[in-house]
Enzyme design. Structure first.
Site, PDB file in Angstrom:
ATOM      1  N   SER A  31      -9.603  -1.169   7.421  1.00 34.06           N
ATOM      2  CA  SER A  31      -9.048  -0.907   6.090  1.00 34.06           C
ATOM      3  C   SER A  31      -8.347  -2.084   5.424  1.00 34.06           C
ATOM      4  O   SER A  31      -8.014  -2.000   4.246  1.00 34.06           O
ATOM      5  CB  SER A  31      -8.086   0.279   6.150  1.00 34.06           C
ATOM      6  OG  SER A  31      -8.812   1.481   6.171  1.00 34.06           O
ATOM      7  N   LYS A  86       0.857  -1.184   0.000  1.00 31.40           N
ATOM      8  CA  LYS A  86       0.000   0.000   0.000  1.00 31.40           C
ATOM      9  C   LYS A  86       0.899   1.242   0.000  1.00 31.40           C
ATOM     10  O   LYS A  86       1.969   1.229   0.636  1.00 31.40           O
ATOM     11  CB  LYS A  86      -0.877  -0.058   1.256  1.00 31.40           C
ATOM     12  CG  LYS A  86      -1.957   0.994   1.386  1.00 31.40           C
ATOM     13  CD  LYS A  86      -2.760   0.732   2.677  1.00 31.40           C
ATOM     14  CE  LYS A  86      -3.873   1.719   2.917  1.00 31.40           C
ATOM     15  NZ  LYS A  86      -4.656   1.375   4.134  1.00 31.40           N
ATOM     16  N   SER A 129      -9.624   1.340   3.309  1.00 34.52           N
ATOM     17  CA  SER A 129      -8.791   2.133   2.432  1.00 34.52           C
ATOM     18  C   SER A 129      -7.773   1.318   1.627  1.00 34.52           C
ATOM     19  O   SER A 129      -7.250   1.826   0.641  1.00 34.52           O
ATOM     20  CB  SER A 129      -8.034   3.176   3.258  1.00 34.52           C
ATOM     21  OG  SER A 129      -7.143   2.554   4.156  1.00 34.52           O
TER      22      SER A 129
END
Lengths: 480, 485
Positions: free
Chosen positions: B177, B78, B153
C-alpha cells in the site's frame, strides 16, 4: 435403578491482585464511577495496542508453582472472538496454546476425613470484559468498561471431582491458597473469584465420560454446591427416563435454586481463536521461574503444623494463614524473641484490625514486627496492663518507635510498687468508708468496686492484682 | 528560484535553516497547491489550515531548530493515523465522526522532529485495496492521467506527493500500500521492516503485516522521514528495540560492488508491453552502470497472494470487530435489539471490500477450516521468510517490478476482486517476509504513465537499502512534475 456417578470439572476465574490492568496502565480498583478507569487500550479505540503487565505474569506463574504446575518459559496469547457490548475489542485476549502453566494438582479433605487430589489441566492468563447494566425502567442498556482489561487467571481442572462436597472443598482450598499467596483478593461477591462447573453422569465404574452441562459463572461456594446438586438430580431423571442429556451451557438461578439452559451446542460460539498478532510470545526465562519458585512461601499446610506446635488458638492460626504477609509479620516478630501467644493475640486484637482500618499491608505498617514483639514482651512481663496498651495502641502503632520507650515516656507503666499503691488504697478506703465496711463484713463483691476506684485514682496505672491484694490485706478482720 | 511547492524536503530545509524562506510561506505554498490541484486529484480527506499555520508562525517566531530533522516541513498523513482534534476516518463511513483522543506514535515523533501535518490523505477503506476506489468518500485520481487510479491503499498520499501538494507524506503498507501507489504516481515509497516503526495509533488492518512509511520524491527525503519515525515504542510490543542507524547521512555506493537478485518468478511473467519496455530499459541502464544483475529464485512467492489474503483477512476480520456501533463510530439507529444493532451498523457503516475481507477472514478462522487455511498460510509464510533469507545470501538486494500493468482506468476490476488481488503478487511477499522495501520510479512508459521498481533488503537493513536506492536514483532520476493544470 441405575447407579450413576457424577463427574465434575471446574474452571475457576480469579482476578489477579495487580494495581493496573493486564494490557494498559488503568487502575483495577473496584467501585469507581462508571467508565472512569478506562483509556484507549481497554476501551478498544482504533489503533490502540496492548502491552503486557509483568506483575500479572508473575502472579500467574506463582499460582502455577504453588499448584505444582509446569511453568512454560514461552506461552502465547490468542484472540477469542465474539461480539458482546461489554467486550470493547470484539475479542478477548486469552491464552490457548501454550498457556503460562500446565499440569499440577491440589489436594483437599473429603467427606470421610481422608484427602483426595484433583489434577489441573492448566492455568492461563486472560483479560476480563466490562459489564452491561440493564436499566429496565428507562428501557436502556448501559456499558461500564471499568472492569474491561482486568487481569484474570483461569484454572482448569481435570474431571476429577465426584460430588458437590468435593467441588466445594476443592474450591475453598484453592481460594484460601490464592488469597494467602496474594495472587488474588478473592472477594467473591465482587466477582474476583468465580467458577464454571462442568458436570456429567456415568454408570459407576465406567471409564467413559457422559454428555456434560456447563454451569456458568457461580460466585459463591454455596451456589456451586446447590447447582451441582440440582444438576445431579436433573441429569439422573433424564437417564432414568431414557432421555438424552444435551450438551449445553447452563445458568444457575440462585433464587429458584435451579439451572436453566443458556444455549445449546448448536448455538455455541465459534471463537475463532488465533494467535494475537499484537503481542509477541510471553517469555519467562528459566532463571525467573526458579527465582519465583524459591520465593514461594511455605505452604499453608506446613505453616499450620508449625503454628499448631506453637500452641496458638485455631482462630489465630486461621487468621495468620489468611494472607502470606500476616504470617510473614508474625514470623518476623517471633524471630525477635517475643512470646508467640502474646504476639498472635496482639496481632489478632489490635494490630491487624488497625492495618485493615488504614488499608495497608502489615509489613508496611509503621509498627515494625520488632516493635510488636517488644510490646508482647511488655505485656508478658505485666509491666503495662492490657487495658492501657489497648488505650494507647493507636499512638503506639503510629509512632514508628519502640513501644517500651514510648510507654515509659507516657508514664504508662503499672504501679506495682507497694508503697505507692498502699497510699492510693488508703485514700480509697477513706473516701468510701461504707463500702470498705461492707467488704470487711464479708460482702465479697464490693472488692471489684474498690479495685475500680483504685484504678481510677491511679489513672489506670495500678496493677489490679496488687491493688486487690492490698485492699484485702487492709480490710481483713483484724485481731481475730 | 523554483516554486516553493516544488521543493524537496532537503531543499526546503536548507532554505528554512538559512531563513531565506519562512515556515509560514512554505506551509501557505503547500495549502495553496492543495487548493489548486485538489479539484483534479482529490488526494485529501481533510486539511488543517489553521493548526498548520499557527504552528508555522510559532516556529518562525522561535527561529530554526536544526537539530530537528524535519523542522518546519509540511507533510501529509494518511487518514489512518490517529491525530487528536482531527477526524480519523480510515476512509470509512464507520469512522466519519470519530475524533481520536490520543496521538499515533509516528505523528508524535514527526511533531517532535518539527514536521507540520497539513492534511489527512485519502485511502481505500481501512487500507484494504490497491486503487483508492474503495474510499467511502471519493476516489483519488492519478496526477499523470486523471482517468486512471493512483494505486492504493495510500493513493491519496502518493497522488498528493506527486502533485506537489506536500514534499512528503506518511502512508502504511500491509501488502504493497505504499510501494504500489508510489510506483503508480511516480514517487518514492518505503516500507520499513516489520517492527522498525511503531504501529500505536494506526487504525489496524493486518496487524502482523502493517507498517507505516514515507512517500517522497527522493530517496534521501524518504530516509529523513524514516529517521524521524523509527525506533522503540513502549506502547507497541511488536516494535523492535534495535538501535536506529543514521538514515539521513547516507554513504554512497559503488555500482560495480552491487549485486541485485532478480527473481525469475516475477521477471519471467507476463507484462503490459509499455511496462515491459520501461523495465527492460531500466535493467539495461543498470548493467551499463556496472551493477551485477543475477537471477535469484524466491520459489515460494507464487503462493504469496493466497497466503497474504488469508492472513491479512483473518487479522482484519477481528481488528474490525470493534466497529460495532456500541461505543463510537457509526450506529444504525433503527434496530432496538442487539443482533440488529450489530447487523445494521456494520452493514451500513462498512463498505463492500471491508465486508468481503471480514467474511473471508471469518471463514478461514472458523472451526473446521482453520487448519486448512489459516494454519497452512502461517506455515507458508515461514517458508517465504526462508526464501528471503536464502536470497540475501546470494545477492545484496532483490530487484522486483511493482506491477505488471500500468495504472488502470477506474472501475476496471471493481467487479472482479480476485483478478485485482492477483495484481498484488509482486508486493505482498515482502510484508509476509517482514523485510524492508523501497519503490522508486525508473521512468515513464510509452503510455506516459510512471513505471517503478522495488528494491528489497534484509530485515532491519534499511540503511543499506537507502544507500542502494540513492545509487539507483542517480541512474533513474526523479520524475518531473506531472502535467496538472
Amino acid at each position: 435403578m441405575l447407579d450413576l456417578e457424577p463427574v465434575i470439572g471446574l474452571e475457576i476465574h480469579a482476578q489477579l491482585l495487580t494495581r493496573t490492568k493486564l494490557f494498559c496502565a488503568c487502575p483495577t480498583e473496584f467501585g469507581a464511577e462508571p467508565n472512569s478507569n478506562i483509556c484507549e487500550v481497554c476501551s478498544g479505540q482504533p489503533g490502540a495496542l496492548p502491552r503486557m503487565n509483568g506483575k500479572a505474569l508473575e502472579l500467574a506463574a506463582t499460582a502455577g508453582l504453588a499448584l505444582g504446575s509446569r511453568v512454560n518459559s514461552r506461552s502465547l496469547f490468542s484472540r477469542k472472538n465474539y461480539f458482546y457490548p461489554d467486550l470493547p475489542n470484539g475479542f478477548q485476549t486469552s491464552q490457548l496454546d501454550p498457556p503460562i502453566c500446565e499440569g499440577g494438582s491440589l489436594s483437599f479433605r473429603t467427606a470421610d476425613g481422608g484427602t483426595k487430589s484433583a489434577r489441573l489441566n492448566r492455568v492461563h492468563l486472560e483479560d476480563d470484559a466490562g459489564k452491561c447494566v440493564h436499566d429496565e425502567k428507562r428501557g436502556v442498556s448501559l456499558v461500564d468498561l471499568n472492569r474491561a482489561g482486568t487481569p484474570l487467571i483461569e484454572i482448569v481442572t481435570e474431571p476429577d471431582l465426584s460430588s458437590s462436597y468435593e467441588a466445594m472443598e476443592f474450591l475453598k482450598k484453592l481460594h484460601a491458597l490464592l488469597v494467602f499467596l496474594k495472587v488474588t483478593e478473592g472477594r467473591m461477591e465482587e466477582g474476583e473469584f468465580r467458577c464454571d462447573v462442568n458436570i456429567s453422569l456415568r454408570p459407576r465404574g465406567s471409564s467413559q465420560l457422559g454428555v456434560r452441562g456447563e454451569i456458568k459463572n457461580l460466585n459463591s461456594f454455596k451456589f456451586v454446591g446447590q447447582a451441582i446438586e440440582y444438576e445431579i438430580v436433573r441429569q439422573t431423571a433424564l437417564y432414568e427416563r431414557g432421555e438424552p442429556v444435551l450438551q449445553e451451557t447452563l445458568h444457575f438461578d440462585s433464587r429458584k435454586g435451579e439451572t436453566r439452559s443458556l444455549r445449546s451446542k448448536e448455538e455455541a460460539h465459534d471463537y475463532r481463536y488465533f494467535p494475537q498478532p499484537d503481542l509477541p510470545p510471553v517469555v519467562v526465562p528459566e532463571a525467573t521461574i526458579e527465582a519465583l519458585r524459591r520465593g514461594l512461601p511455605e505452604s499453608p499446610e506446613r505453616a499450620r503444623e508449625r503454628l499448631v506446635a506453637l500452641g496458638l488458638r485455631e482462630a489465630q492460626i486461621a487468621l495468620l494463614l489468611e494472607r502470606v504477609e500476616f504470617l510473614e509479620y508474625f514470623d518476623q516478630a517471633l524471630a525477635q524473641g517475643g512470646e508467640s501467644g502474646k504476639i498472635a493475640s496482639l496481632m489478632e486484637e489490635l494490630f491487624l484490625p488497625q492495618c485493615q482500618k488504614e488499608g495497608i499491608s502489615p509489613l508496611e505498617a509503621p509498627m515494625k514486627p520488632a516493635f510488636l514483639a517488644s510490646l508482647a514482651k511488655i505485656l508478658a512481663s505485666g509491666a503495662v496492663g492490657r487495658r492501657k496498651i489497648q488505650e494507647l495502641f493507636g499512638e503506639l502503632y503510629l509512632s514508628g518507635r519502640d513501644p517500651a520507650a514510648l510507654l515509659e515516656a507516657k508514664g504508662a507503666s503499672q504501679i506495682s510498687d507497694e508503697g505507692a499503691l498502699r497510699e492510693i488504697v488508703a485514700g480509697v478506703i477513706a473516701k468510701f468508708p461504707q463500702d470498705a465496711r461492707k467488704y470487711a463484713a464479708g460482702e465479697e463483691k464490693v472488692l471489684s468496686f474498690l479495685v475500680g476506684k483504685v484504678m481510677k485514682e491511679s489513672g489506670g496505672r495500678a496493677n489490679p492484682q496488687k491493688a486487690a491484694e492490698l485492699l484485702k490485706a487492709e480490710l481483713a478482720p483484724r485481731g481475730v | 528560484m523554483p516554486e516553493l511547492y516544488d521543493l524537496t524536503l532537503e531543499a526546503a530545509r536548507e532554505l528554512l535553516l538559512k531563513r531565506e524562506v519562512k515556515v509560514e510561506e512554505l506551509v501557505l505554498a503547500s495549502l495553496e497547491r492543495i487548493r489548486v490541484t485538489e479539484p483534479q486529484v482529490s488526494a485529501c480527506l481533510a486539511t488543517r489550515e489553521e493548526e498548520a499555520l499557527e504552528l508555522a508562525r510559532d516556529m518562525d517566531r522561535e527561529g530554526p531548530a536544526p537539530e530537528k530533522i524535519l523542522w518546519g516541513l509540511p507533510l501529509s498523513a494518511k487518514d489512518v493515523f490517529c491525530l487528536p482534534g482531527t477526524p480519523t476516518t480510515a476512509g470509512s463511513r464507520m469512522l466519519e465522526n470519530y475524533r481520536p483522543t490520543f496521538e499515533a506514535t509516528v505523528l508524535t515523533k514527526l511533531r517532535e522532529a518539527g514536521a507540520i501535518i497539513v492534511c489527512k490523505t485519502n485511502l481505500d477503506e481501512f487500507a484494504m485495496g490497491s486503487t483508492t476506489e474503495f474510499s467511502a468518500y471519493k476516489p483519488t485520481r492519478n496526477p499523470w492521467n486523471l482517468a486512471r487510479v493512483p494505486g492504493g491503499s495510500s493513493g491519496g498520499a502518493a497522488a498528493g506527493v506527486a502533485a506537489r501538494q506536500v514534499p512528503g507524506g506518511l502512508g502504511t503498507d500491509t501488502g504493497g500500500s505504499i510501494r504500489q501507489p508510489a510506483a503508480f504516481c511516480g514517487c518514492v515509497g518505503l516500507k520499513p521492516s516489520y517492527g522498525r516503526v511503531s504501529r500505536y495509533g494506526i487504525v489496524a488492518y493486518g496487524s502482523s503485516l502493517d507498517q507505516a512509511g514515507p512517500l517522497t520524491r527522493t530517496v534521501a527525503d524518504a530516509g529523513r522521514i524514516l529517521s524521524a519515525i523509527s525506533g522503540p515504542d513502549g506502547k507497541d510490543s511488536t516494535c523492535s528495540n534495535l538501535p536506529v542507524p543514521d538514515f539521513v547521512n547516507l554513504a554512497s555506493r559503488d555500482p560495480r560492488a552491487l549485486t541485485l537478485g532478480l527473481p525469475p518468478e516475477f521477471w519471467d511473467g507476463e507484462f503490459d508491453p509499455a511496462v515491459r519496455e520501461a523495465l527492460d530499459r531500466a535493467l539495461a541502464e543498470l548493467r551499463d552502470a556496472g551493477v551485477t544483475l543475477k537471477s535469484v529464485s524466491l520459489p515460494r512467492v507464487p503462493y504469496g497472494v493466497a497466503t497474504y489474503y488469508i492472513l491479512a483477512s483473518a487479522e482484519a476480520s477481528t481488528n474490525l470487530a470493534r466497529y460495532d456501533g456500541v461505543r463510537y463510530g457509526f450506529r444504525a439507529s433503527e434496530s432496538s435489539e442487539l443482533a440488529g444493532l450489530y447487523r445494521d451498523s456494520r452493514s451500513k457503516g462498512l463498505g463492500q471490500e471491508a465486508q468481503r475481507r471480514i467474511l473471508l477472514g471469518t471463514f478461514v478462522l472458523s472451526s473446521g477450516y482453520y487448519d486448512a487455511y489459516y494454519k497452512k498460510a502461517a506455515q507458508i509464510r515461514r517458508l517465504i521468510q526462508e526464501d528471503f533469507v536464502k536470497a540475501f545470501g546470494e545477492a545484496d538486494f532483490i530487484l522486483a517490478p511493482v506491477s505488471s500493468i500500468p495504472p488502470w482506468p477506474f472501475g476496471a476490476f471493481t467487479e472482479d476482486p480476485l483478478t485485482q488481488y492477483q495484481l498484488d503478487v509482486m508486493t505482498v511477499p515482502l510484508n509476509l517476509a517482514g523485510c524492508p522495501g523501497l519503490s522508486l520510479p525508473v521512468g515513464l512508459g510509452a503510455d506516459g504513465l510512471p513505471v517503478g521498481v522495488q528494491l528489497w533488503g534484509p530485515s532491519f537493513g534499511e540503511q543499506g537499502l537507502l544507500e542502494a536506492g540513492s545509487l539507483l536514483e542517480k541512474i533513474f532520476p526523479p520524475l518531473p512534475a506531472p502535467p496538472l493544470k
